[in-house]
Scaffold this motif. Structure first.
Motif, mmCIF file in Angstrom:
data_model
loop_
_atom_site.group_PDB
_atom_site.id
_atom_site.type_symbol
_atom_site.label_atom_id
_atom_site.label_comp_id
_atom_site.label_asym_id
_atom_site.label_seq_id
_atom_site.Cartn_x
_atom_site.Cartn_y
_atom_site.Cartn_z
ATOM 1 N N VAL A 181 1.657 35.236 -34.306
ATOM 2 C CA VAL A 181 0.918 34.125 -33.706
ATOM 3 C C VAL A 181 1.631 32.807 -34.004
ATOM 4 N N ALA A 182 2.116 32.635 -35.221
ATOM 5 C CA ALA A 182 2.838 31.408 -35.584
ATOM 6 C C ALA A 182 4.121 31.266 -34.772
ATOM 7 N N VAL A 183 4.868 32.329 -34.632
ATOM 8 C CA VAL A 183 6.100 32.297 -33.836
ATOM 9 C C VAL A 183 5.772 31.975 -32.388
ATOM 10 N N PHE A 184 4.761 32.603 -31.847
ATOM 11 C CA PHE A 184 4.330 32.349 -30.472
ATOM 12 C C PHE A 184 3.979 30.880 -30.287
ATOM 13 N N TYR A 185 3.268 30.309 -31.262
ATOM 14 C CA TYR A 185 2.874 28.900 -31.179
ATOM 15 C C TYR A 185 4.095 27.988 -31.204
ATOM 16 N N PHE A 186 4.990 28.188 -32.169
ATOM 17 C CA PHE A 186 6.121 27.271 -32.343
ATOM 18 C C PHE A 186 7.199 27.425 -31.270
ATOM 19 N N PHE A 187 7.324 28.592 -30.652
ATOM 20 C CA PHE A 187 8.360 28.777 -29.643
ATOM 21 C C PHE A 187 7.863 28.668 -28.210
ATOM 22 N N LEU A 188 6.570 28.815 -27.973
ATOM 23 C CA LEU A 188 6.068 28.760 -26.602
ATOM 24 C C LEU A 188 5.061 27.647 -26.357
ATOM 25 N N ILE A 189 4.027 27.578 -27.135
ATOM 26 C CA ILE A 189 2.931 26.638 -26.870
ATOM 27 C C ILE A 189 3.329 25.206 -27.205
ATOM 28 N N ARG A 190 3.884 24.985 -28.374
ATOM 29 C CA ARG A 190 4.218 23.623 -28.807
ATOM 30 C C ARG A 190 5.256 22.951 -27.904
ATOM 31 N N PRO A 191 6.360 23.607 -27.548
ATOM 32 C CA PRO A 191 7.323 22.959 -26.642
ATOM 33 C C PRO A 191 6.719 22.645 -25.270
ATOM 34 N N GLU A 192 5.860 23.518 -24.778
ATOM 35 C CA GLU A 192 5.222 23.268 -23.479
ATOM 36 C C GLU A 192 4.313 22.047 -23.546
ATOM 37 N N ASN A 193 3.586 21.889 -24.639
ATOM 38 C CA ASN A 193 2.732 20.704 -24.800
ATOM 39 C C ASN A 193 3.570 19.433 -24.894
ATOM 40 N N LYS A 194 4.714 19.496 -25.581
ATOM 41 C CA LYS A 194 5.605 18.339 -25.665
ATOM 42 C C LYS A 194 6.133 17.971 -24.285
ATOM 43 N N LYS A 195 6.500 18.981 -23.500
ATOM 44 C CA LYS A 195 7.029 18.744 -22.164
ATOM 45 C C LYS A 195 5.965 18.101 -21.264
ATOM 46 N N LYS A 196 4.721 18.581 -21.358
ATOM 47 C CA LYS A 196 3.622 17.999 -20.571
ATOM 48 C C LYS A 196 3.384 16.545 -20.966
ATOM 49 N N LYS A 197 3.426 16.266 -22.262
ATOM 50 C CA LYS A 197 3.206 14.902 -22.736
ATOM 51 C C LYS A 197 4.309 13.982 -22.242
ATOM 52 N N ALA A 198 5.561 14.429 -22.282
ATOM 53 C CA ALA A 198 6.679 13.622 -21.803
ATOM 54 C C ALA A 198 6.564 13.360 -20.304
#
Length: 113
Positions: A16-33
């Protein structure tokens, strides 16, 4: 709890941690940008829409923009979420990056010689 079930829980937490740091977090950063880029659009910026239409912004509203495209200056209204890239900002960022690289290379040359 047996050791097998404990190790399985640990593996599940790690996955779950790997999934969060490699998939969810970068996608949220991209949406914010993308949201920041769209909210900072201004008159005169050259943009590309997600449909591939390229033009210059002539009017900015709350949720929409009006662009001029082509030699005949056709005006089209789009919603801000349809903007894919701000070409003006990207060109400015590229120029700044190139200037920084040139300055760094110049400093290296002075240091060597």
């Amino acid at each position: 709890m047996p050791a097998d079930s404990m190790s399985m829980i640990v593996m599940l937490v790690v996955m779950v941690a790997v999934f969060y740091f490699f998939l969810i977090r970068p996608e949220n950063k991209k949406k914010k940008a993308m949201n920041e880029m769209r909210s900072s659009l201004k008159v005169g910026d050259n943009i590309t829409t997600i449909g591939g239409v390229v033009g210059d912004i002539v009017f900015v509203k709350d949720e929409n923009i009006v662009i001029e495209t082509g030699a005949d200056k056709v005006r089209i209204e789009f919603t801000k979420w349809a903007v894919s890239t701000n070409n003006t900002a990207e060109k400015a960022a590229t120029k700044a990056k190139e200037a920084a690289m040139a300055a760094r290379n110049e400093a290296k040359k002075k240091k060597k010689g």
